[in-house]
Design a protein around this motif. Structure first.
Motif, mmCIF file in Angstrom:
data_model
loop_
_atom_site.group_PDB
_atom_site.id
_atom_site.type_symbol
_atom_site.label_atom_id
_atom_site.label_comp_id
_atom_site.label_asym_id
_atom_site.label_seq_id
_atom_site.Cartn_x
_atom_site.Cartn_y
_atom_site.Cartn_z
ATOM 1 N N SER A 72 0.837 -1.206 0.000
ATOM 2 C CA SER A 72 0.000 0.000 0.000
ATOM 3 C C SER A 72 0.871 1.255 0.000
ATOM 4 N N LEU B 11 1.136 4.201 -2.926
ATOM 5 C CA LEU B 11 1.016 5.649 -2.728
ATOM 6 C C LEU B 11 2.212 6.398 -3.291
ATOM 7 N N GLY C 80 -2.921 10.626 -1.767
ATOM 8 C CA GLY C 80 -3.548 9.416 -1.251
ATOM 9 C C GLY C 80 -3.590 9.434 0.259
ATOM 10 N N HIS C 81 -4.183 8.413 0.810
ATOM 11 C CA HIS C 81 -4.344 8.314 2.252
ATOM 12 C C HIS C 81 -4.067 6.875 2.664
ATOM 13 N N LEU C 82 -3.252 6.703 3.704
ATOM 14 C CA LEU C 82 -2.948 5.385 4.254
ATOM 15 C C LEU C 82 -3.196 5.452 5.747
ATOM 16 N N GLU C 83 -4.024 4.537 6.239
ATOM 17 C CA GLU C 83 -4.368 4.523 7.660
ATOM 18 C C GLU C 83 -4.248 3.100 8.186
ATOM 19 N N GLN D 102 -6.221 0.738 5.677
ATOM 20 C CA GLN D 102 -7.135 1.450 4.784
ATOM 21 C C GLN D 102 -6.316 2.239 3.772
ATOM 22 N N CYS D 103 -6.407 1.843 2.505
ATOM 23 C CA CYS D 103 -5.743 2.558 1.415
ATOM 24 C C CYS D 103 -6.542 2.260 0.154
ATOM 25 N N SER D 104 -7.498 3.099 -0.149
ATOM 26 C CA SER D 104 -8.478 2.950 -1.229
ATOM 27 C C SER D 104 -9.418 1.771 -0.989
#
Length: 69
Positions: free
Chosen positions: A21, A25, A32-35, A51-53
């Motif tokens: 992930s 990104l 983008g967003h990575l959680e 969580q990444c898309s």
């Protein structure tokens, strides 16, 4: 054919998904967003959500360590 996975396999799969992930990104043309979240479950396990898309959920065993560090 069903494949039986060991708990260590889920930990390795979660680690691989996190790294892939992050690589996604870095190579993506936009933002983008990575959680990553970790939730303690009963029976000495943790739920790891990446969580990444899309959302990916893994349940891994907790390694007991003294001292809490």
């Amino acid at each position: 054919m069903d494949i039986i996975t060991r708990p260590a396999d889920d930990e390795e799969r979660a680690r691989a998904k996190l790294l892939s992930s992050f690589d996604y990104l870095l190579s993506h043309n936009g933002s983008g967003h990575l959680e990553v979240t970790a939730k303690i479950l009963k029976r000495g396990q943790k739920e790891i959500t990446i969580q990444c898309s899309r959302s990916h959920r893994f349940v891994v065993d907790i390694k007991e360590e003294k001292g809490g560090n």
